[in-house]
Write an enzyme that holds these catalytic residues in place. Structure first.
Site, PDB file in Angstrom:
ATOM      1  CB  SER A 138      54.316 102.871  56.710  1.00  0.00           C
ATOM      2  OG  SER A 138      53.459 101.767  56.959  1.00  0.00           O
ATOM      3  CG  HIS A 159      56.595 106.195  54.361  1.00  0.00           C
ATOM      4  ND1 HIS A 159      56.295 106.851  55.537  1.00  0.00           N
ATOM      5  CD2 HIS A 159      55.494 105.461  54.050  1.00  0.00           C
ATOM      6  CE1 HIS A 159      55.086 106.517  55.920  1.00  0.00           C
ATOM      7  NE2 HIS A 159      54.576 105.676  55.035  1.00  0.00           N
ATOM      8  CD  GLU A 171      58.216 109.776  57.053  1.00  0.00           C
ATOM      9  OE1 GLU A 171      58.135 110.399  58.121  1.00  0.00           O
ATOM     10  OE2 GLU A 171      57.886 108.570  56.938  1.00  0.00           O
ATOM     11  CG  ASN A 209      53.478 106.484  60.993  1.00  0.00           C
ATOM     12  OD1 ASN A 209      52.441 107.133  61.092  1.00  0.00           O
ATOM     13  ND2 ASN A 209      53.706 105.666  59.989  1.00  0.00           N
TER      14      ASN A 209
END
Length: 516
Positions: A138, A159, A171, A209
């Site tokens: 991540s 991910h 992801e 993120n």
């Protein structure tokens, strides 16, 4: 293939297909994420080999997976025959060599680049050349992990979000050298496993993120400027912005140390770009050991018997009998019907884009300016809402020079529609408006840089962090011209570059306005 190409290539054009259920999937790392990924692959019909450098961890991880499957049966979410078949397909590997026949290997080990590089280097000597290699990282670069591989083209990021069996988003991250066939194969595999995959390029934070940073950062900035307390900021973002959780309670749940580490990682990866600057207030919280729920104290107390602080809510006030709406209120226009339904007489007049209160005060939608700058007028700002009809709380802000009578009229006007009112200090952009503007700006910039498509960005933010709407979808409703203007006002008041609208936001704003 460039980074942009990797993220934006049309799905399925390579003809690559999902890893067949008849093929073996290996999962390396038997911690929480590894267990979750293994469970997902098992229930998709694969034989799964679970490996961990610590043999007892692999054994414990497999036992945990079997226990979870039994609980699903008890809850009626899985039938006994499916559970039994899945249990038979779950194997523990005690040596990497046992993964030789795998069609896909997913790694979920410690987040250290050297560890992952060494692991995949060893795997390349074991698995076939057509085996898909994937990392669940991540925070690390997919490109860097694959950098020393003999065949970096078959390496991709997968991910998953925790808990992997429950959260739908995956992801699919293409590194600089990732082949289109590999990315498409990973995408189709995640889709076949019942997940909602999104494609993105290998950039810091990937999609979620990276784009989520302002949700935390703007709340922390308002708090640092003494605009409002954490409980009130959370309440406004939940009850007006429509977010499921406020940023203070959410970071307490995630862990303040974890959230701050992600923020700092993204900031440093972007060469300390001011748009991603970490918060000193959060740094101090981490240094004090107040890490959130896991330590019993974060922004809020969690010890047994302690009470959570309540958000500031204004006392009941009398609503004005009549108001004058000057011009179009833009995204706040639905308020007019709510006022009329509540029995307030509304007069419409041209020009301005604000609400005139009986006492002479002007009620304006947050635009990045502050009330105290209009020292000859009584300006009261109110915050943006996702849906004014559904919102149960509205924030308002005034300058010290605003008369108590005007403030009470503003409070009463919103209260008569059934909403609670939080009076905050006079901070530019208030709470929801500045947060949405920054989310939209960073999202637009990510799309323009080829990180992901607009559709995948909005999907990722809705599914990955439960946003009530994708940031680009929301910005389109608010209007990119309004977003651009608000950011411009914030940039004028905070000339650090943090709020300077991206070129993509400016362009979208101009396009909405016919190019002017």
């Amino acid at each position: 293939m460039t980074v942009t190409d990797a993220a934006s290539s049309p799905r399925g054009t390579s003809g690559a297909e999902a890893v067949a259920p008849s093929r073996t999937v290996a999962v390396i790392g038997a911690g929480t994420m590894g267990q979750g990924i293994a469970q997902v692959a098992l229930l998709a019909g694969h034989r799964v080999r679970l490996y961990d450098v610590a043999a007892d961890q692999a054994e414990a991880g497999a036992a945990t997976i079997l226990t979870r499957l039994e609980r699903l049966v008890e809850k009626g979410r899985l039938d006994e025959s499916t559970r039994g078949a899945a249990a038979l397909r779950l194997e523990r590997a005690t040596d990497l060599a046992e993964l030789a026949d795998s069609a896909l290997v997913v790694e979920a080990v410690v987040e250290r680049l050297s560890v992952k590089q060494e692991l995949f280097g060893a795997l390349e000597e074991i698995v076939a050349d057509d085996c898909l290699l994937a990392t669940n990282t991540s925070s690390l670069s997919v490109t860097a992990i694959a950098g020393a591989l003999r065949l970096p083209g078959r390496f991709v990021g997968l991910h998953f979000f925790n808990p992997a069996p429950l959260l739908p988003l995956v992801e699919v991250v293409s590194g600089f050298a990732t082949d289109e066939d590999a990315a498409t194969r990973a995408y189709e595999t995640a889709k076949a496993w019942g997940k909602t995959p999104v494609r993105c390029a290998d950039t810091p934070g990937f999609i979620v993120n990276r784009i989520a940073r302002p949700f935390y950062a703007e709340a922390l900035r308002v708090y640092e400027e003494r605009g409002a307390d954490p409980a009130t900021i959370d309440a406004v973002l939940r009850e007006s912005g429509g977010f499921r959780m406020g940023p203070f309670e959410l970071t307490d749940l995630i862990g303040q140390d974890v959230n701050e580490a992600v923020t700092r990682s993204v900031w440093e990866s972007f060469f300390q770009d001011p748009k991603f600057t970490p918060s000193l207030a959060q740094r101090r919280l981490v240094q004090s050991g107040r890490l959130g729920r896991k330590s019993g104290q974060g922004w809020f107390p969690y010890a047994e018997g302690t009470e959570r602080p309540e958000p500031h809510t204004a006392a009941p006030a009398k609503a004005p009998e009549a108001i004058t709406v000057r011009g179009d209120l833009g995204p706040a226009e639905p308020l007019v019907a709510l006022f009329e339904e509540a029995g307030v007489k509304v007069r419409r007049r041209g020009g301005g884009g604000y609400i005139r209160l009986p006492g002479g005060g002007r009620l304006c939608l947050a635009d990045g300016e502050t009330s105290f700058e209009f020292y000859e007028q009584e300006i009261i700002y109110f915050d943006l809402a996702l849906d004014y009809a559904a919102a149960t709380r509205i924030a308002v802000s005034t300058a010290a020079s605003t008369s108590p009578e005007s403030l009470q009229e503003a409070i009463g006007l919103f209260q008569v529609t059934g909403k609670r009112v939080s009076v905050i200090e006079d901070v530019p952009g208030m709470i929801v408006a500045r947060t949405v503007a920054m989310l939209a700006d960073i999202a637009a910039d990510a799309v323009d840089r080829g990180v992901a498509s607009a559709e995948d960005v909005d999907t990722a933010m809705r599914l990955g962090v439960n946003y009530p709407a994708g940031p680009l979808e929301w910005a389109s409703k608010v209007g990119f011209r309004r977003i651009c203007d608000l950011l411009g006002e914030l940039h004028e008041r905070y000339p650090t570059g943090r709020y300077a609208p991206s070129l993509g936001t400016v362009r979208r704003g101009c396009e909405e306005n016919g190019g002017s």
